[in-house]
Design a protein around this motif. Structure first.
Motif, PDB file in Angstrom:
ATOM      1  N   TYR A 198      -5.720 -27.382 -77.214  1.00 29.52           N
ATOM      2  CA  TYR A 198      -5.890 -27.407 -75.757  1.00 29.52           C
ATOM      3  C   TYR A 198      -4.550 -27.676 -75.067  1.00 29.52           C
ATOM      4  N   VAL A 199      -3.817 -28.644 -75.602  1.00 32.73           N
ATOM      5  CA  VAL A 199      -2.514 -29.003 -75.029  1.00 32.73           C
ATOM      6  C   VAL A 199      -1.532 -27.850 -75.199  1.00 32.73           C
ATOM      7  N   LYS A 200      -1.534 -27.266 -76.395  1.00 31.03           N
ATOM      8  CA  LYS A 200      -0.623 -26.160 -76.700  1.00 31.03           C
ATOM      9  C   LYS A 200      -0.863 -24.994 -75.739  1.00 31.03           C
ATOM     10  N   SER A 201      -2.138 -24.607 -75.564  1.00 29.43           N
ATOM     11  CA  SER A 201      -2.421 -23.462 -74.690  1.00 29.43           C
ATOM     12  C   SER A 201      -2.147 -23.814 -73.231  1.00 29.43           C
ATOM     13  N   GLY A 202      -2.377 -25.070 -72.859  1.00 23.34           N
ATOM     14  CA  GLY A 202      -2.055 -25.504 -71.503  1.00 23.34           C
ATOM     15  C   GLY A 202      -0.565 -25.395 -71.232  1.00 23.34           C
ATOM     16  N   ALA A 203       0.243 -25.812 -72.212  1.00 24.01           N
ATOM     17  CA  ALA A 203       1.701 -25.764 -72.060  1.00 24.01           C
ATOM     18  C   ALA A 203       2.185 -24.314 -72.017  1.00 24.01           C
ATOM     19  N   GLN A 204       1.654 -23.469 -72.921  1.00 25.07           N
ATOM     20  CA  GLN A 204       2.048 -22.052 -72.943  1.00 25.07           C
ATOM     21  C   GLN A 204       1.740 -21.394 -71.603  1.00 25.07           C
ATOM     22  N   SER A 205       0.525 -21.625 -71.128  1.00 20.64           N
ATOM     23  CA  SER A 205       0.081 -21.026 -69.879  1.00 20.64           C
ATOM     24  C   SER A 205       0.939 -21.514 -68.706  1.00 20.64           C
ATOM     25  N   ARG A 230      -2.550 -35.185 -71.772  1.00 19.09           N
ATOM     26  CA  ARG A 230      -1.427 -34.244 -71.933  1.00 19.09           C
ATOM     27  C   ARG A 230      -1.827 -32.842 -71.484  1.00 19.09           C
ATOM     28  N   GLY A 231      -3.009 -32.433 -71.907  1.00 20.57           N
ATOM     29  CA  GLY A 231      -3.478 -31.083 -71.581  1.00 20.57           C
ATOM     30  C   GLY A 231      -3.711 -30.904 -70.090  1.00 20.57           C
ATOM     31  N   ALA A 232      -4.384 -31.864 -69.482  1.00 24.67           N
ATOM     32  CA  ALA A 232      -4.672 -31.763 -68.050  1.00 24.67           C
ATOM     33  C   ALA A 232      -3.381 -31.784 -67.234  1.00 24.67           C
ATOM     34  N   ALA A 233      -2.431 -32.601 -67.655  1.00 25.58           N
ATOM     35  CA  ALA A 233      -1.145 -32.673 -66.957  1.00 25.58           C
ATOM     36  C   ALA A 233      -0.406 -31.337 -67.082  1.00 25.58           C
ATOM     37  N   ALA A 234      -0.467 -30.729 -68.262  1.00 24.53           N
ATOM     38  CA  ALA A 234       0.193 -29.431 -68.471  1.00 24.53           C
ATOM     39  C   ALA A 234      -0.417 -28.367 -67.563  1.00 24.53           C
ATOM     40  N   TRP A 235      -1.739 -28.315 -67.496  1.00 27.94           N
ATOM     41  CA  TRP A 235      -2.401 -27.330 -66.629  1.00 27.94           C
ATOM     42  C   TRP A 235      -2.028 -27.560 -65.172  1.00 27.94           C
ATOM     43  N   ALA A 236      -2.043 -28.808 -64.739  1.00 34.33           N
ATOM     44  CA  ALA A 236      -1.707 -29.117 -63.343  1.00 34.33           C
ATOM     45  C   ALA A 236      -0.268 -28.704 -63.037  1.00 34.33           C
ATOM     46  N   LEU A 237       0.640 -28.963 -63.982  1.00 32.41           N
ATOM     47  CA  LEU A 237       2.048 -28.597 -63.775  1.00 32.41           C
ATOM     48  C   LEU A 237       2.218 -27.078 -63.662  1.00 32.41           C
ATOM     49  N   GLY A 238       1.424 -26.343 -64.421  1.00 28.74           N
ATOM     50  CA  GLY A 238       1.478 -24.888 -64.314  1.00 28.74           C
ATOM     51  C   GLY A 238       1.116 -24.442 -62.899  1.00 28.74           C
ATOM     52  N   SER A 282      -7.327 -33.051 -62.240  1.00 27.88           N
ATOM     53  CA  SER A 282      -6.226 -32.149 -62.545  1.00 27.88           C
ATOM     54  C   SER A 282      -6.028 -31.137 -61.407  1.00 27.88           C
ATOM     55  N   THR A 283      -7.133 -30.581 -60.914  1.00 28.31           N
ATOM     56  CA  THR A 283      -7.069 -29.625 -59.802  1.00 28.31           C
ATOM     57  C   THR A 283      -6.474 -30.285 -58.566  1.00 28.31           C
ATOM     58  N   SER A 284      -6.917 -31.501 -58.271  1.00 28.05           N
ATOM     59  CA  SER A 284      -6.400 -32.209 -57.103  1.00 28.05           C
ATOM     60  C   SER A 284      -4.909 -32.497 -57.240  1.00 28.05           C
ATOM     61  N   LEU A 285      -4.496 -32.878 -58.446  1.00 30.31           N
ATOM     62  CA  LEU A 285      -3.069 -33.138 -58.668  1.00 30.31           C
ATOM     63  C   LEU A 285      -2.253 -31.876 -58.446  1.00 30.31           C
TER      64      LEU A 285
END
Length: 157
Positions: free
Chosen positions: A141-148, A112-120, A86-89
């Motif tokens: 996890y996904v919800k907080s990733g998307a919010q963030s 889904r969660g990792a993709a959301a964090w990477a997109l942020g 995720s970090t590398s992406l």
């Protein structure tokens, strides 16, 4: 420069000695593009440390060929390997945005969660509509990733 040298360096990523690992990481990073294909293959190694460092190195080398394989690695059964992928992406820049948006509806919540964090971390407004759909995801996890991610992108806008 034959391939087996790169393969030997990749094997050293699993060494018990941290200095050996560090040297191998440094040497592989210097190989740059030449190491990309072998490192992509290393993402499916049975050895967790090799997968972990391969994911990390692919982010450092930053070659777009690694985007799809890193996205597949978001399904890895090891949390640290997923985090490195995720970090590398998130270091891949605009080229990673569309492929990451495409996996926001993956059946696996970890993806889904990792993709959301990477997109942020990529800070691209194109991701917002897709991220908004995750705000009522069944996974916290996904919800907080998307919010963030949405908050981060909107702050930068």
């Amino acid at each position: 420069m034959h391939m087996s040298e790169i393969d030997e360096l990749i094997e050293k990523l699993n060494d018990k000695d941290d200095f050996v690992v560090e040297d191998a990481v440094g040497a592989l990073e210097l190989k740059g593009e030449e190491a990309v294909e072998p490192l992509i293959e290393a993402l499916s190694s049975r050895k967790k440390n090799i997968r972990l460092h391969a994911a990390q190195l692919l982010g450092a080398i930053n070659d777009e060929r690694a985007i799809e394989p890193l996205i597949s690695t978001l399904k890895d059964n090891n949390k640290l390997v997923r985090r490195e992928a995720s970090t590398s992406l998130s270091r891949m820049g605009p080229a990673a945005v569309e492929p990451l948006i495409a996996v926001l509806d993956d059946p696996d919540w970890r993806v889904r969660g990792a993709a959301a964090w990477a997109l942020g971390n990529l800070n691209d407004e194109r991701a917002i509509p897709a991220l908004e759909k995750l705000l009522d995801d069944e996974s916290g996890y996904v919800k907080s990733g998307a919010q963030s991610a949405i908050a981060t992108i909107q702050r930068k806008a």
